[in-house]
Design a protein around this motif. Structure first.
Motif, mmCIF file in Angstrom:
data_model
loop_
_atom_site.group_PDB
_atom_site.id
_atom_site.type_symbol
_atom_site.label_atom_id
_atom_site.label_comp_id
_atom_site.label_asym_id
_atom_site.label_seq_id
_atom_site.Cartn_x
_atom_site.Cartn_y
_atom_site.Cartn_z
ATOM 1 N N PHE A 477 -41.153 -41.698 -92.481
ATOM 2 C CA PHE A 477 -40.598 -42.187 -94.009
ATOM 3 C C PHE A 477 -42.601 -43.534 -94.386
ATOM 4 N N ASP A 478 -41.852 -43.211 -95.883
ATOM 5 C CA ASP A 478 -42.981 -43.863 -96.480
ATOM 6 C C ASP A 478 -42.056 -46.028 -96.022
ATOM 7 N N SER A 479 -40.980 -46.298 -95.915
ATOM 8 C CA SER A 479 -40.840 -47.540 -95.558
ATOM 9 C C SER A 479 -39.374 -46.863 -95.079
ATOM 10 N N PHE A 480 -38.438 -48.019 -94.944
ATOM 11 C CA PHE A 480 -37.017 -47.644 -94.278
ATOM 12 C C PHE A 480 -36.494 -49.123 -94.164
ATOM 13 N N GLY A 481 -34.697 -49.079 -94.184
ATOM 14 C CA GLY A 481 -34.211 -50.161 -93.512
ATOM 15 C C GLY A 481 -33.094 -50.137 -92.674
ATOM 16 N N LEU A 482 -32.976 -50.620 -92.106
ATOM 17 C CA LEU A 482 -32.072 -50.565 -91.309
ATOM 18 C C LEU A 482 -30.510 -50.626 -91.079
ATOM 19 N N ALA A 483 -29.386 -50.112 -91.271
ATOM 20 C CA ALA A 483 -27.711 -50.105 -90.979
ATOM 21 C C ALA A 483 -27.695 -49.979 -89.460
ATOM 22 N N ALA A 484 -27.202 -50.665 -88.887
ATOM 23 C CA ALA A 484 -26.996 -50.159 -87.089
ATOM 24 C C ALA A 484 -25.501 -50.755 -86.673
ATOM 25 N N HIS A 485 -24.998 -50.082 -85.603
ATOM 26 C CA HIS A 485 -24.058 -50.439 -85.224
ATOM 27 C C HIS A 485 -24.284 -50.653 -83.471
ATOM 28 N N SER A 486 -23.620 -51.278 -82.920
ATOM 29 C CA SER A 486 -23.679 -51.680 -81.608
ATOM 30 C C SER A 486 -24.499 -51.922 -81.398
#
Length: 643
Positions: A477-486
């Protein structure tokens, strides 16, 4: 790198501050078959309730099993209530039958487990107590190296003892508790086992004789598991009763693979140093490299985490002046002057900000193994050599530009060069990251847009390995954010701190959002790995998630990196006689918790609290809905996420 004001934040906490506390007892592993039942006794020293959990490989095992629990008078006791749940975290779970007995009779109880199956069955039995006696144990060091001595201290204490404990100390013992026996079973990395007794310690603290000691001298690198059982006597309502507790402690030992020689020097890369004109116009990003001499002493890892504090001499006063902390991942490379080295970047702006002349020094240096963050070599102070020509150049620049300094924004806030900027402003993604040993994605796809699932299912990964896998996945991907569990939240912050990725190019309000993340560790992963080894399933050990390993990891994570994380937490609702997300987890975790993670262990000191909610649990199959399936919260995560 960052400000000297952050030096205190990077001190590794005392190992006594990441100790293991237990309100439970685990009898010997259960093995039984038709005509050969399992029989075990356990002491009850509480008046509120006691909980008995039986953990097995398959839920179908319970169909052929019969459990009989009897009180000290050998009368069969019917549980006040029982649950059929799964003890575990993320994707690693085991079917568990949990029985609660309210207002139990004090004394020795008995459990008998039988089956109609001819095949041998395996199970783990856990006994949880509502009383105040706590078995508290701790290592005395974070420097866990082969050939060194490791002391393990333990004490029977209570809540008052823990609340009154001074940082860096063991708590005082419970006044009316007498330990009669403390036996340690040590499972070594080479699959050997030893059984030893703990002895009274005469040196640890003022509670002389009541704090117990076991000394270990490991010769093999790897993961050590320590199962301790303790028994003794205490007074309840002026009557003596017997007690039992046990605890699991897991720790890694590594080889002394590198040794610092005490030598270091500064060299400059190809970028020009700041000129007088550049200081008054635009802020550039020149930097030095601090090369630190090392000698390999064993099999050398591919990469190490390195940390140090740079000091210099003040331009005007000539006194020692702190410049900056420097830290990062470094492989072992070769330098014509020093030989084998590890390297750290030092931006010249910090020298200007501190008005720091040579000679320079590097203090509080530590080189850490990246899968456990154990320090393999350290130094209090070493001189940084600077060539005469470079020294004169630095002195000239500091003296000219020091009074006109315009400090550049550091770390990820530097203006990106065109080669790294996102070309397609709509090309970013929100990557949804699962946790330890997950069997599938944690978040429902219907709640998100412009997203991608990171998929590394049913795996046990170290923090560094997990982070690099996210980096590799995000490269598409050109860029990304993260939503993360545990555990995914830990890996996400690690990625942002130590590696370049599309995360650095994302635009939007929140770079990283985490929910149910044990930033300060969880005891469940290693207990589950031990149970899995017994019954032949599981994802394998993950000592990286232990209390002490996470404290070592967090000690070098910069404040500004933590500030990029928005932290969500949840727990069970309160108000009942027994409040829980997962009843068997309450035998192991402190309260409150979300069934996997203790709320006190979700704390990220400089993170952004995004919300705490009661009535939600870590994952599916618990007493309340899963924390990752809340549509309202997921809408917020999706809307505010950087991409």
């Amino acid at each position: 790198m960052g400000s000297p004001s952050e030096f205190p934040q990077h001190v590794i906490p005392s190992p006594y501050d990441s100790a293991v506390s237990s309100l439970s007892y685990m009898p010997p592993w259960a093995s039984f078959q038709s005509g050969n039942p399992y029989v075990a006794t356990f002491e009850v020293d509480v008046v509120d309730y006691v909980t008995v959990a039986i953990v097995t490989e398959s839920a179908s095992d319970f169909q052929s099993m019969k459990m009989v629990v009897s009180d000290p008078n050998r009368n069969e006791v019917t549980p006040t209530f029982q649950t059929n749940e799964s003890l575990g975290m993320d994707g690693l779970t085991y079917p568990t039958l949990t029985m609660a007995f309210v207002q139990p009779m004090a004394g020795q109880w008995c459990i008998v487990i039988s089956t109609s199956c001819s095949d041998v069955k395996q199970a783990a039995v856990l006994i949880g107590y509502s009383g105040s006696l706590i078995w508290h144990s701790s290592l005395d060091t974070h420097q866990l190296l082969t050939g060194d001595t490791i002391n393990v201290y333990a004490v029977a204490t209570d809540k008052a003892g823990l609340l009154g404990r001074e940082s860096g100390q063991m708590p005082k013992s419970m006044e009316n508790a007498i330990v009669e026996d403390a036996t340690v079973t040590l499972f070594n990395p080479n699959d050997t086992t030893s059984v030893r007794k703990m002895e009274p310690s005469l040196t640890n603290n003022s509670d002389t004789g009541k704090t117990l000691l076991l000394t270990i001298e490991p010769t093999v690198a790897g993961t050590y598991r320590m199962w301790t059982t303790v028994s003794g006597e205490l007074m309840i309502r002026d009557k003596p009763v017997k007690f039992q507790r046990s605890s699991w402690m897991t720790f890694c030992v590594v080889d002394k693979s590198l040794r610092l020689t005490g030598k270091a020097h500064i060299h400059r890369d190809h970028l020009p140093l700041l000129s007088h004109s550049s200081m008054s116009s635009s802020c550039q990003k020149p930097h030095f490299w601090v090369a630190i001499s090392v000698v390999p002493e064993a099999s050398v890892n591919k990469v190490y985490r390195v940390y140090g504090q740079v000091w210099g001499k003040h331009l005007i006063f000539g006194s020692d002046v702190p410049v900056a902390w420097v830290s990062g991942m470094s492989d072992v490379s070769y330098d014509d002057t020093l030989g084998n080295i590890v390297s750290l970047r030092l931006d010249v702006e910090w020298l200007l900000k501190a008005w720091a002349f040579p000679p320079y020094s590097l203090r509080q240096v530590r080189i850490e193994e990246v899968d456990s963050f154990i320090t393999v070599s350290s130094a209090e102070n070493m001189k940084i050599e600077v060539s005469e020509s470079l020294s004169n150049e630095v002195k000239h620049i500091v003296s000219i530009n020091g009074s006109q300094l315009e400090m550049c924004t550091l770390q990820s806030n530097y203006p990106l060069p065109n080669s790294l900027k996102r070309f397609d402003e709509n090309g970013g993604k929100l990557i949804l990251v699962h946790g330890y040993c997950a069997q599938k994605g944690s978040f429902p796809e219907s709640d998100f847009t412009d997203f991608a699932y990171f998929e590394d299912y049913q795996q046990s990964r170290s923090t560094d390995e997990f982070a690099r896998l996210i980096q590799e996945f995000g490269d598409q991907f050109d860029s990304f954010g993260l939503a993360a569990h545990s555990q995914g939240g830990i890996a996400s912050l690690h990625l942002y701190t130590y590696y370049e990725s599309g995360l650095d190019k994302a635009t939007g309000e929140r770079l990283i959002q985490s929910i149910g993340t044990p930033y300060r560790g969880s005891p469940l992963a290693e207990l589950l790995a031990a149970i899995g080894k017994l019954i032949g399933i599981g994802c394998g050990s993950n000592p990286d998630l232990s209390y002490d390993s996470m404290e070592r990891w967090l000690a070098a994570i910069p404040a500004d990196m933590q500030q990029a994380v928005h932290v969500y937490t949840t727990q069970y609702k309160t108000g009942g006689l027994i409040n829980y997300c997962l009843l068997p987890s309450n035998l192991i975790l402190s309260w409150p918790n979300d069934g996997v993670v203790e709320i006190k262990k979700t704390e990220l000191p400089h993170g952004q609290p995004a919300g705490h909610r009661e009535g939600e649990c870590h994952t599916t199959g618990m007493n309340w809905p899963p924390q990752t399936r809340n549509p309202e919260r997921n809408e917020e995560i999706n809307r505010l996420a950087a991409r």
